[in-house]
Design a protein around this motif. Sequence first.
Motif, PDB file in Angstrom:
ATOM      1  N   THR B 330       0.851  -1.186   0.000  1.00  0.00           N
ATOM      2  CA  THR B 330       0.000   0.000   0.000  1.00  0.00           C
ATOM      3  C   THR B 330       0.887   1.235   0.000  1.00  0.00           C
ATOM      4  OG1 THR B 330      -0.093  -0.139   2.395  1.00  0.00           O
ATOM      5  CG2 THR B 330      -2.001  -0.985   1.201  1.00  0.00           C
ATOM      6  N   ALA B 331       0.417   2.276  -0.666  1.00  0.00           N
ATOM      7  CA  ALA B 331       1.168   3.531  -0.687  1.00  0.00           C
ATOM      8  C   ALA B 331       0.176   4.679  -0.617  1.00  0.00           C
ATOM      9  CB  ALA B 331       2.003   3.626  -1.958  1.00  0.00           C
ATOM     10  N   ASP B 332       0.483   5.669   0.215  1.00  0.00           N
ATOM     11  CA  ASP B 332      -0.339   6.884   0.257  1.00  0.00           C
ATOM     12  C   ASP B 332       0.600   8.079   0.364  1.00  0.00           C
ATOM     13  OD1 ASP B 332       0.522   6.958   2.898  1.00  0.00           O
ATOM     14  OD2 ASP B 332      -1.262   5.946   3.637  1.00  0.00           O
ATOM     15  N   ALA B 333       0.062   9.222   0.743  1.00  0.00           N
ATOM     16  CA  ALA B 333       0.881  10.430   0.782  1.00  0.00           C
ATOM     17  C   ALA B 333       1.971  10.335   1.857  1.00  0.00           C
ATOM     18  CB  ALA B 333      -0.006  11.639   1.037  1.00  0.00           C
ATOM     19  N   GLN B 334       1.764   9.467   2.882  1.00  0.00           N
ATOM     20  CA  GLN B 334       2.729   9.378   3.984  1.00  0.00           C
ATOM     21  C   GLN B 334       3.909   8.458   3.672  1.00  0.00           C
ATOM     22  OE1 GLN B 334      -0.702   9.801   5.118  1.00  0.00           O
ATOM     23  NE2 GLN B 334       0.126  11.863   5.407  1.00  0.00           N
ATOM     24  N   GLY B 335       3.715   7.554   2.721  1.00  0.00           N
ATOM     25  CA  GLY B 335       4.793   6.616   2.432  1.00  0.00           C
ATOM     26  C   GLY B 335       4.250   5.301   1.910  1.00  0.00           C
ATOM     27  N   ALA B 336       5.100   4.277   1.912  1.00  0.00           N
ATOM     28  CA  ALA B 336       4.704   2.971   1.380  1.00  0.00           C
ATOM     29  C   ALA B 336       4.884   1.908   2.447  1.00  0.00           C
ATOM     30  CB  ALA B 336       5.539   2.632   0.157  1.00  0.00           C
ATOM     31  N   ARG B 337       4.089   0.832   2.338  1.00  0.00           N
ATOM     32  CA  ARG B 337       4.161  -0.240   3.316  1.00  0.00           C
ATOM     33  C   ARG B 337       3.971  -1.573   2.599  1.00  0.00           C
ATOM     34  NH1 ARG B 337       2.504  -0.873   8.878  1.00  0.00           N
ATOM     35  NH2 ARG B 337       2.358   1.394   8.948  1.00  0.00           N
ATOM     36  N   THR B 338       4.902  -2.489   2.833  1.00  0.00           N
ATOM     37  CA  THR B 338       4.784  -3.827   2.262  1.00  0.00           C
ATOM     38  C   THR B 338       4.641  -4.812   3.398  1.00  0.00           C
ATOM     39  OG1 THR B 338       6.222  -3.163   0.448  1.00  0.00           O
ATOM     40  CG2 THR B 338       5.853  -5.514   0.724  1.00  0.00           C
ATOM     41  N   ARG B 339       3.663  -5.717   3.290  1.00  0.00           N
ATOM     42  CA  ARG B 339       3.407  -6.676   4.362  1.00  0.00           C
ATOM     43  C   ARG B 339       3.446  -8.076   3.765  1.00  0.00           C
ATOM     44  NH1 ARG B 339       0.158  -7.114   9.381  1.00  0.00           N
ATOM     45  NH2 ARG B 339      -1.064  -8.987   9.053  1.00  0.00           N
ATOM     46  N   ILE B 340       4.275  -8.907   4.338  1.00  0.00           N
ATOM     47  CA  ILE B 340       4.394 -10.288   3.866  1.00  0.00           C
ATOM     48  C   ILE B 340       4.009 -11.214   5.006  1.00  0.00           C
ATOM     49  CG2 ILE B 340       5.982 -12.044   2.985  1.00  0.00           C
ATOM     50  CD1 ILE B 340       7.704  -9.777   1.893  1.00  0.00           C
ATOM     51  N   VAL B 341       3.052 -12.121   4.759  1.00  0.00           N
ATOM     52  CA  VAL B 341       2.650 -13.085   5.768  1.00  0.00           C
ATOM     53  C   VAL B 341       2.998 -14.473   5.243  1.00  0.00           C
ATOM     54  CG1 VAL B 341       0.743 -13.982   7.135  1.00  0.00           C
ATOM     55  CG2 VAL B 341       0.726 -11.585   6.409  1.00  0.00           C
ATOM     56  N   LEU B 342       3.723 -15.244   6.043  1.00  0.00           N
ATOM     57  CA  LEU B 342       4.018 -16.604   5.588  1.00  0.00           C
ATOM     58  C   LEU B 342       3.973 -17.582   6.747  1.00  0.00           C
ATOM     59  CD1 LEU B 342       7.780 -16.818   4.496  1.00  0.00           C
ATOM     60  CD2 LEU B 342       6.799 -14.811   5.488  1.00  0.00           C
ATOM     61  N   PRO B 343       3.647 -18.853   6.464  1.00  0.00           N
ATOM     62  CA  PRO B 343       3.552 -19.832   7.539  1.00  0.00           C
ATOM     63  C   PRO B 343       4.924 -20.099   8.145  1.00  0.00           C
ATOM     64  CG  PRO B 343       3.316 -20.896   5.402  1.00  0.00           C
ATOM     65  CD  PRO B 343       3.361 -19.432   5.153  1.00  0.00           C
ATOM     66  N   ILE B 344       4.939 -20.382   9.446  1.00  0.00           N
ATOM     67  CA  ILE B 344       6.197 -20.762  10.092  1.00  0.00           C
ATOM     68  C   ILE B 344       6.312 -22.276   9.954  1.00  0.00           C
ATOM     69  CG2 ILE B 344       7.467 -20.871  12.255  1.00  0.00           C
ATOM     70  CD1 ILE B 344       6.137 -18.270  13.062  1.00  0.00           C
ATOM     71  N   ALA B 345       7.310 -22.716   9.239  1.00  0.00           N
ATOM     72  CA  ALA B 345       7.441 -24.146   8.932  1.00  0.00           C
ATOM     73  C   ALA B 345       7.773 -24.927  10.200  1.00  0.00           C
ATOM     74  CB  ALA B 345       8.523 -24.343   7.892  1.00  0.00           C
TER      75      ALA B 345
END
Lengths: 263, 345
Positions: B330-345
């Motif tokens: 997501t990106a807006d006027a304040q900055g960008a954010r990347t979110r990664i969710v993954l299973p813990i093996a």
Amino acid sequence: MSPSAVIAEDEPLLAQALQAELARAWPELRIAESVPDGAAAVRSALQHRPDVLFFDIRMPGQGGLEAAAELADVWPQDAPFPALVFVTAYDQYAVQAFEAQAVDYVLKPVQPERLKKTVEKLRHAMAQRSAQPAALEATLGQLRHLLQAGPAAPQPLLKVIQASVGNSIRMVPVEEVVYFEAADKYVRVVCAGGEVLIRTPLKELLPQLDAQLFWQVHRGTVVRATAVEAVHRDEAGKLHLAMKGRKERLPVSRLYAHLFKAM
Amino acid sequence: MRIDWIAKLRHLLQTIAFCLVIATVQYAFIPERPYGTPVVFSILIGTIMWAVIDLGRHLPASARDTGWPMGWPGMLLVAGGILAGFAVGTPLAQAACRALGLLPAGTSVMQGTELRTSFLITLLAGLAGTYWFYSRGKNAWLERKMGEAQQHATEARLKLLEAQLEPHMLFNTLANLRALIAVDPARAQQMLDHMIAYLRATLDASRATTHPLRTEFDRLRDYLELMAIRMGPRLAYTLDLPPDLAEVPVPTLLLQPVVENSIQHGLEPKVQGGRIAVQATREDGRLVLEVSDTGMGDAAGASGGQGFGLVQIRERLASLHGERAQVSFTADAQGARTRIVLPIA
């Protein structure tokens, strides 16, 4: 009076290093100011009126080329335009263009030998300049070519501009557009009867327009040549365009003033 | 749908060869009959089966990818091919044999037991032939898929390498190093160490597939340290890794492209700079990795964030964890954010 320079470089260590190397290669050169971005470089150069400008190509906000173009546009006519030296780490296209246009440049990391040669050239040019005034015209021509340089792939021409207005999309045939003007995040598409906003940046729009019909006249303005009614010159020698069906006057940048000449 | 007609011709010739083998076996069991009769029967029945099955298999929609229809349409096609081969091929072969003088007029070779035997041979030969062509086709398809996958992986690695060893980044870093050597040799040595670790990680990334999250964060620190020296006060960063997540295995250099995007498209073009925060947390037994910056945000244009890096991460995670991994940007006027969710093996 000793020669002076303004350095524009966003990375603090590199600005210091260039200053140190210059102190060795050209001891009498005085660094009037070292600034971290393009906009500050324009302000600083106008204030100090140095003999030489060292501009980094990639800077936040405004890059070195754009800053030089803007500076050339607002530079007072009574003062000689400074000698330009671009600084770049790696820019294949820019370096090719510098060579083609015989524009001075140095590569980062700055090599003392290379810098010495550049300094010699600058000194030689400055000695000649006292005999004849520096040609702003020549610099403008170089900058024009540099700004156009780059790998621009030919693109199909746009026939209509599609702009979202509320929930609908307005279709504006390009031949009805009087001019395009960059405004913050948008581009204003101005017609005789009104205007719409689009999000495509001017830079991306330009290659899709017929270059015979649409002329860039300023950093943020592209006009339809057939919609220009008259070109006026003010007391300061600046050109302004009167457009058909519009009351406002559009300023022409010095960079593009060569487009308007009587036949 | 494109049909390779040369391959089809090859299949037809192989079918005829197979039919000749069957006819020869039949002749060997009943040598008192002329050899010509089983040859004519076998070739006619076989050719019709081939035509129905080998040409018909491209018609159902499910055959578009592999060239063979899946499930019921496939089975119906084979059954139909065998029945058509027998039902149409038998009377045709009888007529042909009579015309060639192999059978006296008015007699029929196919009656009772013989007809049943012939059907059994047709059925077995049809199934065997179909299975042979099917398994060969499947092998070729699998090999092609594997080749494609390998090519993709190689391309992705090259692109990753190209992005990370971008000459502009490399020469600017070297220029900083050269400047530091003169003014602060101790710090220059530190910077060189970070650069060595960064280069080694980038070049080694193609060999190992996973490493502990701790190592991933160490590599991020190397890169961010290099950039902090270059950008000076314009860059601030925080790396937040709880100790209990340090050993969780993650794909190598998973976050690296995200952080590089944040720098290149978010913070480097911004006059006043900004900060970048990388955080690992545990949420419902899953690992959540978040990279947020206070850069250009949605003003970075289409090339920011959604570029090559994110596509690559999505593909890598999809092939490792399928639906269980998620990537959002997501990106807006304040900055960008990347979110990664993954299973813990």
